[in-house]
Design a protein around this motif. Structure first.
Motif, PDB file in Angstrom:
ATOM      1  N   LEU A 236       0.814  -1.213   0.000  1.00 58.09           N
ATOM      2  CA  LEU A 236       0.000   0.000   0.000  1.00 58.09           C
ATOM      3  C   LEU A 236       0.848   1.264   0.000  1.00 58.09           C
ATOM      4  O   LEU A 236       0.449   2.296  -0.552  1.00 58.09           O
ATOM      5  CB  LEU A 236      -0.950   0.001   1.197  1.00 58.09           C
ATOM      6  N   ASP A 237       2.024   1.185   0.582  1.00 60.56           N
ATOM      7  CA  ASP A 237       2.946   2.330   0.526  1.00 60.56           C
ATOM      8  C   ASP A 237       3.378   2.596  -0.916  1.00 60.56           C
ATOM      9  O   ASP A 237       3.476   3.749  -1.357  1.00 60.56           O
ATOM     10  CB  ASP A 237       4.171   2.077   1.407  1.00 60.56           C
ATOM     11  N   VAL A 238       3.634   1.526  -1.647  1.00 61.76           N
ATOM     12  CA  VAL A 238       3.984   1.644  -3.064  1.00 61.76           C
ATOM     13  C   VAL A 238       2.799   2.212  -3.849  1.00 61.76           C
ATOM     14  O   VAL A 238       2.961   3.087  -4.712  1.00 61.76           O
ATOM     15  CB  VAL A 238       4.407   0.276  -3.640  1.00 61.76           C
TER      16      VAL A 238
ATOM     17  N   ALA B 171       2.330   5.998  -3.361  1.00 58.34           N
ATOM     18  CA  ALA B 171       3.271   6.772  -4.173  1.00 58.34           C
ATOM     19  C   ALA B 171       2.856   6.771  -5.638  1.00 58.34           C
ATOM     20  O   ALA B 171       2.902   7.812  -6.317  1.00 58.34           O
ATOM     21  CB  ALA B 171       4.678   6.195  -4.011  1.00 58.34           C
ATOM     22  N   ARG B 172       2.448   5.623  -6.130  1.00 59.46           N
ATOM     23  CA  ARG B 172       2.027   5.503  -7.527  1.00 59.46           C
ATOM     24  C   ARG B 172       0.814   6.378  -7.806  1.00 59.46           C
ATOM     25  O   ARG B 172       0.746   7.076  -8.826  1.00 59.46           O
ATOM     26  CB  ARG B 172       1.706   4.040  -7.847  1.00 59.46           C
ATOM     27  N   LEU B 173      -0.165   6.346  -6.914  1.00 53.68           N
ATOM     28  CA  LEU B 173      -1.415   7.075  -7.129  1.00 53.68           C
ATOM     29  C   LEU B 173      -1.274   8.581  -6.921  1.00 53.68           C
ATOM     30  O   LEU B 173      -2.203   9.336  -7.202  1.00 53.68           O
ATOM     31  CB  LEU B 173      -2.507   6.507  -6.214  1.00 53.68           C
TER      32      LEU B 173
ATOM     33  N   LYS C 236       0.852  10.012  -8.688  1.00 56.27           N
ATOM     34  CA  LYS C 236       1.336  10.374 -10.030  1.00 56.27           C
ATOM     35  C   LYS C 236       0.324  10.074 -11.127  1.00 56.27           C
ATOM     36  O   LYS C 236       0.407  10.637 -12.220  1.00 56.27           O
ATOM     37  CB  LYS C 236       2.643   9.634 -10.319  1.00 56.27           C
ATOM     38  N   SER C 237      -0.598   9.152 -10.871  1.00 58.69           N
ATOM     39  CA  SER C 237      -1.611   8.812 -11.866  1.00 58.69           C
ATOM     40  C   SER C 237      -2.927   8.505 -11.154  1.00 58.69           C
ATOM     41  O   SER C 237      -2.931   8.087  -9.995  1.00 58.69           O
ATOM     42  CB  SER C 237      -1.176   7.610 -12.712  1.00 58.69           C
ATOM     43  N   LYS C 238      -4.039   8.697 -11.859  1.00 51.50           N
ATOM     44  CA  LYS C 238      -5.348   8.511 -11.245  1.00 51.50           C
ATOM     45  C   LYS C 238      -5.611   7.058 -10.890  1.00 51.50           C
ATOM     46  O   LYS C 238      -6.227   6.747  -9.873  1.00 51.50           O
ATOM     47  CB  LYS C 238      -6.436   9.025 -12.184  1.00 51.50           C
ATOM     48  N   TYR C 239      -5.132   6.148 -11.748  1.00 46.53           N
ATOM     49  CA  TYR C 239      -5.317   4.720 -11.528  1.00 46.53           C
ATOM     50  C   TYR C 239      -3.959   4.038 -11.540  1.00 46.53           C
ATOM     51  O   TYR C 239      -2.959   4.631 -11.951  1.00 46.53           O
ATOM     52  CB  TYR C 239      -6.236   4.127 -12.600  1.00 46.53           C
TER      53      TYR C 239
END
Length: 216
Positions: free
Chosen positions: A147-149, A152-154, A156-159
């Motif tokens: 969930l930490d990853v 960070a990912r979300l 930068k992008s909506k999905y």
């Protein structure tokens, strides 16, 4: 009569992925309920469709697809549906390498921990079994890292797979739905981006139709 039949259970996470994909693609199908409480999935005539005795079994004309571990195979069925009916409904695949990477992240990192947490906190009590607190603690630790990853990912992008809803996000839905009703929800709520993403994808009309199947 619909040309597609899905033999499964509305409570099976593997079946739910297939149902959600068909609803997202606006493809008509016939649902054939397999009562797992009675062991129907371990008997004929279901075994003639899936010799491994797992749900779902997907029939499309002369084509029959089934799962043997209820993990990778259900995702192979959703990919088939998304590709076969590419011109209908939501566009669930992009063909981009980025999406393919996150598909692997889901099955190799999110699925193991989340499915074990669902088993311990949702399905064990459903079958009259006792939850193992040590297993919950261990898998929450694993899920925390994932969930930490995601957080960070979300940012930068909506999905997860990019800026549009795809199979990457859809594949998360069954296990997320299980966790929302457990103490593990605290891990989801404590991450703003993850929490907003979950609210978005669980609020999709196609997913509401999947959940409605459990009430019949």
């Amino acid at each position: 009569m619909a040309a597609i039949k899905v033999h499964g259970s509305p409570f099976s996470t593997a079946s739910q992925r297939v149902f959600a994909t068909l609803y997202e693609k606006d493809v008509d199908f016939e649902f054939v309920n397999v009562d797992m409480r009675t062991g129907e999935h371990k008997k004929e005539p279901f075994l003639s469709l899936n010799p491994f005795g797992q749900v779902p079994a997907y029939q499309e004309g002369d084509l029959t697809l089934f799962v043997c571990m209820a993990m990778a195979e259900s995702r192979a069925i959703t990919d088939h549906i998304a590709q076969k009916f590419a011109s209908k409904g939501a566009q669930l695949v992009t063909g981009e390498a980025e999406m393919k990477v996150w598909l692997q992240v889901e099955i190799n990192h999110f699925e193991p921990a989340s499915s074990q947490l669902g088993w311990e906190q949702v399905f064990k009590p459903m079958f009259g079994m006792t939850t193992d607190p040590a297993a919950v603690e261990a898998n929450e630790a694993k899920l925390t890292k994932v969930l930490d990853v995601y957080e960070a990912r979300l940012s930068k992008s909506k999905y997860l797979g990019g800026d549009q809803f795809t199979l990457v996000d859809l594949h998360h839905l069954p296990n997320l739905q299980c966790l929302i009703g457990t103490p593990t929800k605290k891990l989801l709520d404590s991450r703003p981006k993850v929490s907003a993403w979950i609210a978005d994808i669980t609020g999709r009309p196609a997913w509401a139709k999947v959940l409605a199947m459990q009430k019949h």
